[in-house]
Design a protein around this motif. Structure first.
Motif, PDB file in Angstrom:
ATOM      1  N   VAL A 129     -29.537 -23.096  14.195  1.00 55.73           N
ATOM      2  CA  VAL A 129     -29.670 -22.055  15.219  1.00 55.73           C
ATOM      3  C   VAL A 129     -30.062 -22.659  16.562  1.00 55.73           C
ATOM      4  CG1 VAL A 129     -31.050 -20.058  15.938  1.00 55.73           C
ATOM      5  CG2 VAL A 129     -30.140 -20.179  13.611  1.00 55.73           C
ATOM      6  N   LEU A 130     -31.037 -23.568  16.554  1.00 56.29           N
ATOM      7  CA  LEU A 130     -31.494 -24.163  17.811  1.00 56.29           C
ATOM      8  C   LEU A 130     -30.437 -25.086  18.415  1.00 56.29           C
ATOM      9  CD1 LEU A 130     -35.234 -24.923  16.982  1.00 56.29           C
ATOM     10  CD2 LEU A 130     -34.344 -23.160  18.507  1.00 56.29           C
ATOM     11  N   THR A 131     -29.772 -25.867  17.561  1.00 56.21           N
ATOM     12  CA  THR A 131     -28.735 -26.764  18.063  1.00 56.21           C
ATOM     13  C   THR A 131     -27.543 -25.972  18.582  1.00 56.21           C
ATOM     14  OG1 THR A 131     -29.410 -28.329  16.348  1.00 56.21           O
ATOM     15  CG2 THR A 131     -27.391 -28.837  17.516  1.00 56.21           C
ATOM     16  N   PHE A 132     -27.183 -24.904  17.868  1.00 58.26           N
ATOM     17  CA  PHE A 132     -26.097 -24.029  18.307  1.00 58.26           C
ATOM     18  C   PHE A 132     -26.483 -23.308  19.598  1.00 58.26           C
ATOM     19  CE2 PHE A 132     -23.665 -20.030  18.212  1.00 58.26           C
ATOM     20  CZ  PHE A 132     -22.379 -20.515  18.021  1.00 58.26           C
ATOM     21  N   GLY A 133     -27.747 -22.898  19.697  1.00 53.54           N
ATOM     22  CA  GLY A 133     -28.205 -22.255  20.932  1.00 53.54           C
ATOM     23  C   GLY A 133     -28.068 -23.157  22.136  1.00 53.54           C
ATOM     24  N   LEU A 134     -28.398 -24.435  21.961  1.00 46.97           N
ATOM     25  CA  LEU A 134     -28.220 -25.381  23.060  1.00 46.97           C
ATOM     26  C   LEU A 134     -26.744 -25.593  23.376  1.00 46.97           C
ATOM     27  CD1 LEU A 134     -30.959 -28.090  22.410  1.00 46.97           C
ATOM     28  CD2 LEU A 134     -30.755 -26.592  24.393  1.00 46.97           C
ATOM     29  N   LEU A 135     -25.882 -25.525  22.347  1.00 43.37           N
ATOM     30  CA  LEU A 135     -24.447 -25.631  22.611  1.00 43.37           C
ATOM     31  C   LEU A 135     -23.964 -24.453  23.454  1.00 43.37           C
ATOM     32  CD1 LEU A 135     -21.825 -27.281  21.894  1.00 43.37           C
ATOM     33  CD2 LEU A 135     -21.425 -25.543  20.150  1.00 43.37           C
ATOM     34  N   LEU A 136     -24.453 -23.244  23.144  1.00 45.85           N
ATOM     35  CA  LEU A 136     -24.119 -22.087  23.977  1.00 45.85           C
ATOM     36  C   LEU A 136     -24.581 -22.321  25.410  1.00 45.85           C
ATOM     37  CD1 LEU A 136     -25.059 -19.053  21.673  1.00 45.85           C
ATOM     38  CD2 LEU A 136     -22.786 -19.979  22.127  1.00 45.85           C
ATOM     39  N   SER A 137     -25.789 -22.849  25.563  1.00 44.40           N
ATOM     40  CA  SER A 137     -26.304 -23.144  26.900  1.00 44.40           C
ATOM     41  C   SER A 137     -25.420 -24.166  27.609  1.00 44.40           C
ATOM     42  CB  SER A 137     -27.737 -23.671  26.796  1.00 44.40           C
ATOM     43  OG  SER A 137     -28.182 -24.217  28.019  1.00 44.40           O
ATOM     44  N   ASP A 138     -24.954 -25.160  26.858  1.00 46.49           N
ATOM     45  CA  ASP A 138     -24.046 -26.182  27.391  1.00 46.49           C
ATOM     46  C   ASP A 138     -22.842 -25.517  28.050  1.00 46.49           C
ATOM     47  OD1 ASP A 138     -21.797 -27.948  27.511  1.00 46.49           O
ATOM     48  OD2 ASP A 138     -22.588 -29.190  25.912  1.00 46.49           O
ATOM     49  N   TYR A 139     -22.148 -24.665  27.303  1.00 44.63           N
ATOM     50  CA  TYR A 139     -20.924 -24.061  27.828  1.00 44.63           C
ATOM     51  C   TYR A 139     -21.208 -22.949  28.831  1.00 44.63           C
ATOM     52  CZ  TYR A 139     -17.772 -26.774  24.977  1.00 44.63           C
ATOM     53  OH  TYR A 139     -17.046 -27.814  24.450  1.00 44.63           O
ATOM     54  N   MET A 140     -22.330 -22.278  28.705  1.00 44.58           N
ATOM     55  CA  MET A 140     -22.707 -21.291  29.715  1.00 44.58           C
ATOM     56  C   MET A 140     -22.912 -21.978  31.064  1.00 44.58           C
ATOM     57  SD  MET A 140     -25.311 -19.058  27.331  1.00 44.58           S
ATOM     58  CE  MET A 140     -26.130 -18.210  28.694  1.00 44.58           C
ATOM     59  N   SER A 141     -23.625 -23.102  31.052  1.00 41.82           N
ATOM     60  CA  SER A 141     -23.855 -23.852  32.290  1.00 41.82           C
ATOM     61  C   SER A 141     -22.565 -24.437  32.838  1.00 41.82           C
ATOM     62  CB  SER A 141     -24.868 -24.975  32.040  1.00 41.82           C
ATOM     63  OG  SER A 141     -26.124 -24.458  31.669  1.00 41.82           O
ATOM     64  N   ARG A 142     -21.649 -24.814  31.932  1.00 41.93           N
ATOM     65  CA  ARG A 142     -20.389 -25.407  32.363  1.00 41.93           C
ATOM     66  C   ARG A 142     -19.451 -24.379  32.996  1.00 41.93           C
ATOM     67  NH1 ARG A 142     -16.826 -28.964  28.163  1.00 41.93           N
ATOM     68  NH2 ARG A 142     -18.937 -29.703  27.735  1.00 41.93           N
ATOM     69  N   GLN A 143     -19.353 -23.192  32.378  1.00 41.62           N
ATOM     70  CA  GLN A 143     -18.341 -22.217  32.783  1.00 41.62           C
ATOM     71  C   GLN A 143     -18.843 -21.156  33.753  1.00 41.62           C
ATOM     72  OE1 GLN A 143     -15.324 -22.772  32.047  1.00 41.62           O
ATOM     73  NE2 GLN A 143     -15.583 -24.308  30.452  1.00 41.62           N
ATOM     74  N   VAL A 144     -20.153 -21.034  33.951  1.00 40.19           N
ATOM     75  CA  VAL A 144     -20.670 -19.980  34.825  1.00 40.19           C
ATOM     76  C   VAL A 144     -20.099 -20.089  36.236  1.00 40.19           C
ATOM     77  CG1 VAL A 144     -22.737 -21.302  35.465  1.00 40.19           C
ATOM     78  CG2 VAL A 144     -22.756 -18.798  35.626  1.00 40.19           C
ATOM     79  N   LEU A 145     -19.802 -21.319  36.668  1.00 36.90           N
ATOM     80  CA  LEU A 145     -19.317 -21.493  38.039  1.00 36.90           C
ATOM     81  C   LEU A 145     -17.968 -20.800  38.251  1.00 36.90           C
ATOM     82  CD1 LEU A 145     -20.917 -23.032  40.203  1.00 36.90           C
ATOM     83  CD2 LEU A 145     -19.160 -24.777  40.127  1.00 36.90           C
ATOM     84  N   ASN A 146     -17.154 -20.703  37.187  1.00 37.50           N
ATOM     85  CA  ASN A 146     -15.869 -20.019  37.327  1.00 37.50           C
ATOM     86  C   ASN A 146     -16.059 -18.571  37.751  1.00 37.50           C
ATOM     87  OD1 ASN A 146     -14.672 -22.375  36.450  1.00 37.50           O
ATOM     88  ND2 ASN A 146     -14.465 -21.692  34.339  1.00 37.50           N
ATOM     89  N   ALA A 147     -17.152 -17.959  37.307  1.00 37.45           N
ATOM     90  CA  ALA A 147     -17.409 -16.554  37.623  1.00 37.45           C
ATOM     91  C   ALA A 147     -17.838 -16.357  39.068  1.00 37.45           C
ATOM     92  CB  ALA A 147     -18.477 -15.993  36.680  1.00 37.45           C
ATOM     93  N   VAL A 148     -18.349 -17.415  39.701  1.00 37.28           N
ATOM     94  CA  VAL A 148     -18.861 -17.252  41.071  1.00 37.28           C
ATOM     95  C   VAL A 148     -17.953 -17.912  42.105  1.00 37.28           C
ATOM     96  CG1 VAL A 148     -21.215 -17.116  40.190  1.00 37.28           C
ATOM     97  CG2 VAL A 148     -20.352 -19.318  40.980  1.00 37.28           C
TER      98      VAL A 148
END
Length: 440
Positions: free
Chosen positions: A29-48
């Motif tokens: 769960v914790l490792t997967f949560g960090l993976l979500l954070s990885d891609y959230m940080s990577r792709q958030v810029l596309n939204a802005v």
């Protein structure tokens, strides 16, 4: 009398089997949560992007560079950083990586101009480069070999889910509070998860729950008498090379769907950009769900016969190819989208099985580096090549013509997997010889 016991590398060690299995799920769960954070940080810029374009008067090429620099750093650094993690320690490496990309995302939020933002995104890519390969090595070390495809598929699916969350949540926060706060939010999420991971996941705890299969797992680089396999073993048998190639080629089409579906829906279904984005998000979720479900199916099918991992992977590729070829030939409409959606579900279905194949075909002491090689193949053959090649074809044939040809790449993936399956028994025998070598 013949013994029907499994080889030693398929059995958990004695102490592990007797312990409650709650902690491995916490690790996942914790490792997967960090993976979500990885891609959230990577792709958030596309939204802005619209906000950046308006505020700093950036060109489309400048906007694209803010995304491509991350992908470029991941492609360049995945393999060498995975090697370092295998030697320095995987847990410490994960904590350092997540800290770097979270702080770099925070730096992105306070950037004063394009140059500063590009530099911060460079650091985001450097931090994220080897997280996927090292993270999955940690997760698989505490789960039995017969569920590797399930957890490999689930972990890989985190990229799709994290991308969807990052774009959707980032766009909402940017509209409500401004684009900088969208980046701040992603950075805070990452830092909170880093603290939780650091407090809960330790090397000593992982050692209590590790499933030993072959060789010495190298999370403790200084383990007494531990044998470390040569890096050449990651590329010296045909089956593991076929797993890399087959996985990379099947990611080619998945990457095409991720990149070009919004444009296809806008041009050929006359959808507005926001509607096309919503439908594309559903497609992304289908790709992620397919990774998980196909991994579960593979583990069940191959529990008594490991070679079936190859068979199921071939089946997923064939199903995706047929559905997508038919789908892009159909008349535009709801039925066509349903068929394409079914194809998308299977498009990356071989991701989990490929992870399990690489785990079974690499020595534990260099396994994170093996996953780094798989990530490199997925990046170069799939995530980077797919959208670019289809873009070149679209300039000559139109986007629809390019999308109609893209599923043919599955033929290459299927061929590689067929060869890998044929050589699999010999590859396992060759790997077993590594454990019989004297310790360095």
């Amino acid at each position: 009398m013949k013994s029907h016991a499994l080889p030693a590398r398929e059995l958990p060690s004695g102490p592990v089997a007797a312990r409650p299995r709650i902690y491995p799920w916490v690790v996942f769960v914790l490792t997967f949560g960090l993976l979500l954070s990885d891609y959230m940080s990577r792709q958030v810029l596309n939204a802005v992007f619209p906000f950046l374009k308006a505020e700093w008067v950036l060109s489309d090429s400048q906007l694209a560079s803010l995304t491509s620099v991350v992908a470029a750093m991941v492609g360049l650094l995945t393999f060498p950083l995975s090697i370092l993690a295998d030697r320095w320690g995987r847990v410490r490496s994960l904590v350092l990586m997540a800290t770097i990309w979270s702080l770099a995302t925070l730096l992105s939020a306070i950037a004063a101009d394009y140059g500063q933002l590009l530099g911060a995104r460079f650091l985001v890519g450097a931090g994220e480069a080897a997280y996927g390969s090292v993270g999955i090595a940690v997760v698989l070390s505490v789960f039995a070999p017969h569920v590797r495809a399930t957890f490999g598929g689930a972990f890989m699916a985190g990229g799709s889910f994290g991308s969807t969350i990052g774009v959707a949540l980032g766009g909402f926060i940017a509209v409500q509070f401004g684009w900088r706060w969208a980046l701040v939010f992603m950075a805070v999420v990452g830092l909170v998860l880093v603290v939780l991971f650091r407090l809960v996941v330790t090397q000593s705890r992982l050692d209590r729950y590790r499933y030993e299969d072959h060789g010495t797992a190298a999370d403790e680089p200084k383990a007494a008498g531990g044998y470390r396999a040569p890096l050449s073993s990651l590329f010296s048998n045909t089956s593991v090379l076929c797993a890399y190639i087959g996985s990379g080629l099947q990611m080619f089409v998945a990457a095409v769907l991720l990149a070009w579906t919004p444009s296809y829906l806008n041009r050929y279904h006359a959808m507005s950009p926001d509607t096309a984005g919503f439908v594309s998000a559903i497609l992304v979720l289908l790709i992620g769900a397919g990774m998980i479900v196909c991994g579960v199916i593979t583990d069940r099918a191959s529990r008594r016969n490991p070679e079936r991992k190859w068979t199921t992977s071939i089946g997923y590729g064939a199903a995706a190819a047929v559905l997508l070829i038919i789908g892009f030939q159909l008349q535009e409409g709801l039925f066509q989208l349903v068929v394409i959606g079914c194809g998308a579900f299977f498009s990356a279905g071989a991701s989990g099985p490929a992870t399990a194949m690489v785990a079974n075909l690499t020595h534990a002491s260099v396994r994170a580096t093996g996953f780094g090689s798989l990530t490199l193949a997925n990046s170069l053959l799939g995530l980077a090549a797919g959208p670019f090649v289809v873009g070149l074809l679209a300039d000559r044939l139109g986007l629809l013509g390019a999308l109609q040809l893209a599923p043919l790449v599955y033929l290459g993936a299927i061929a590689a997997l067929l060869i890998g399956k044929r050589r699999y028994p010999a590859a396992l025998r060759r790997l077993a010889t590594l454990d019989r070598r004297p310790s360095a």
